[in-house]
Design a protein around this motif. Structure first.
Motif, mmCIF file in Angstrom:
data_model
loop_
_atom_site.group_PDB
_atom_site.id
_atom_site.type_symbol
_atom_site.label_atom_id
_atom_site.label_comp_id
_atom_site.label_asym_id
_atom_site.label_seq_id
_atom_site.Cartn_x
_atom_site.Cartn_y
_atom_site.Cartn_z
ATOM 1 N N THR A 182 0.854 -1.185 0.000
ATOM 2 C CA THR A 182 0.000 0.000 0.000
ATOM 3 C C THR A 182 0.896 1.243 0.000
ATOM 4 O O THR A 182 2.005 1.220 0.510
ATOM 5 N N MET A 226 0.153 9.089 7.736
ATOM 6 C CA MET A 226 0.040 8.016 6.730
ATOM 7 C C MET A 226 0.709 6.742 7.238
ATOM 8 O O MET A 226 0.219 5.632 7.033
ATOM 9 N N GLY A 228 1.255 5.609 0.320
ATOM 10 C CA GLY A 228 0.820 6.972 0.592
ATOM 11 C C GLY A 228 1.711 7.930 -0.190
ATOM 12 O O GLY A 228 2.904 7.676 -0.328
ATOM 13 N N LYS A 245 0.216 2.568 5.831
ATOM 14 C CA LYS A 245 0.765 2.530 4.472
ATOM 15 C C LYS A 245 2.165 1.901 4.511
ATOM 16 O O LYS A 245 2.982 2.230 5.369
#
Lengths: 312, 132
Positions: A74, A132, A76, A137
């Motif tokens: 993932t 984040m 950010g 993330k």
């Protein structure tokens, strides 16, 4: 505030977005928020992408996001663009290049204006990164404003800093200058299909050959718009990250980052106290009238704050 | 609080005429706002996802293709579904007068037609955003 923290830690989009707004705008809320999430940070891979305006940083970031998503990570993204020194407004356009990820739940992109902060980042960028990070993330990419030569804040924040260069910006003396060219952990020579790319590549290599360190930054050729060379670049980034951990350099980086965060808040806090708790405007006026020097003015401000000055 | 007004300027639909959107973006910047511009041919879904991540106060939609009756209300509906119904949505472009009441009923706060002064748009945003 509690809902915000709970939602953010659970990785939800809207609480994270709202929390970023608090950090950008509201001092007291920010203090409370950061206290809650700070212990939960430190897990994300912090990747800096910097380079001159028009080098292709946003396009490169877009392609790097795609590779990271293919690896199941993932992401950010903090994309910083300049504020107008006149109106204080800004046009934040980095995101145009990244809109293919708009509907991907695994990607959170936030645009930030510098709000007259020097150094290539926004003042709140580091705290936004913490948010984040706490939201889970895996990788956080910070894309700086287009930098000239001296905006090197990013190096104290990122685990790996990529400097994006393009052919046609200057001769070998530019390459030899200090500043941005020195902070690269990894170089990307972007728009590598253009004339002058080979020359740029060899000039960077020649500059690096003069460094005595064994660990020289790797240089990658990329054509970001065509997705060329991005796999290799991403491998090179993580290879650098591994090396930072293996050599123990990571400890130094973490300490430097903490110090730079502390320093930023310290300076801010001194400035705020000085302007609110002393005859700041009066002292400015006396400096302007040449009655006292700026250094004497500082002594007076500190005296006004009840701090004694030791002559060094 | 040093809150800047954040506006997303977006172009839903398939036309590529972005001059108007760029002029408005520039004018809002000069009025001290932070403007996120996402370029042409954005779906309502993309626009709303962007607005939520960026936590904007307002969205300006520009459409010159004639699809405004479908696209503008879609943006408003998706915002509400995301719990972001407080975002001020306004629009502009080639929009027939008779479509305006319908768009307003659908939740578009204002429609600015060609010839509107950017000052009017700026004043409208400043008066109507809720910077809580």
């Amino acid at each position: 505030m509690k809902d915000l923290v709970t939602g953010l830690l659970a990785g939800k989009v809207r609480p994270l977005a709202k929390a970023i707004t608090v950090v950008e705008n509201d001092r007291s809320g920010k203090r409370e928020l950061l206290k809650e999430i700070y212990p939960r940070t430190g897990n994300a891979y912090l990747l800096g992408i910097t380079g001159p305006p028009g080098a292709g940083k946003s396009t490169l970031t877009d392609k790097v996001i795609s590779k990271l998503r293919q690896q199941g990570k993932t992401v950010g993204v903090i994309a910083v663009d300049p504020s107008s020194p006149f109106s204080g407004g800004a046009i934040l356009g980095d995101r145009i290049r990244m809109q293919q990820h708009a509907l991907d739940d695994g990607v959170f992109i936030r645009s930030m204006a510098t709000r007259s902060h020097l150094g290539g980042l926004s003042k709140s960028a580091v705290d936004v990164m913490h948010l984040m990070d706490a939201s889970g993330k895996d990788v956080i990419i910070i894309e700086t404003v287009g930098v000239g030569q001296d905006e090197v804040d990013i190096v104290r924040i990122a685990k790996t800093t990529v400097v994006v260069m393009v052919p046609g910006l200057g001769d070998s003396v530019q390459i030899a200058k200090a500043g941005v060219m020195e902070i690269a952990d990894v170089f990307a020579v972007n728009k590598a299909d253009r004339e002058g790319a080979d020359k740029l590549f060899s000039e960077i290599r020649a500059m690096l050959d003069m460094i005595k360190d064994k660990d020289k930054p790797e240089i990658f050729r990329t054509v970001a718009v065509d997705d060329v060379g991005i796999d290799e670049l991403v491998q090179g980034i993580f290879a650098h990250g591994d090396k930072v951990v293996e050599t123990g350099l990571i400890q130094k980086k973490i300490a430097e980052k903490a110090e730079s965060e502390l320093r930023a808040y310290l300076l801010d806090s001194i400035m705020e106290r000085s302007t609110t708790m002393t005859d700041y405007d009066e002292i400015v006026k006396r400096v302007a009238d040449k009655q006292i020097t700026p250094m004497d003015g500082v002594d007076e401000i500190f005296a006004g704050l009840g701090m004694t000055i030791k002559e060094s | 609080m040093d809150k800047k007004i954040k506006v997303l300027v977006a172009k839903p639909g398939l036309d590529g005429h972005d001059r108007g959107a760029k002029v408005v973006s520039r004018a809002l910047r000069d009025a001290g706002m932070e403007v996120i511009y996402t370029g042409i041919r954005q779906t309502p879904e993309q626009i709303v996802a962007t607005a939520v991540q960026e936590d904007v106060d307002s969205i300006g939609l520009s459409c010159l293709s004639g699809a405004h009756n479908k696209l503008f209300p879609k943006v408003v509906d998706l915002l509400k579904a995301q719990g972001a119904g407080d975002v001020l949505v306004f629009g502009g472009g080639i929009i027939p007068d008779e479509d305006i009441p319908g768009l307003k009923a659908a939740g578009v706060a204002e429609i600015f037609l060609p010839g509107t002064s950017t000052e009017d748009t700026i004043a409208f945003i400043k008066e109507n955003v809720t910077t809580a």
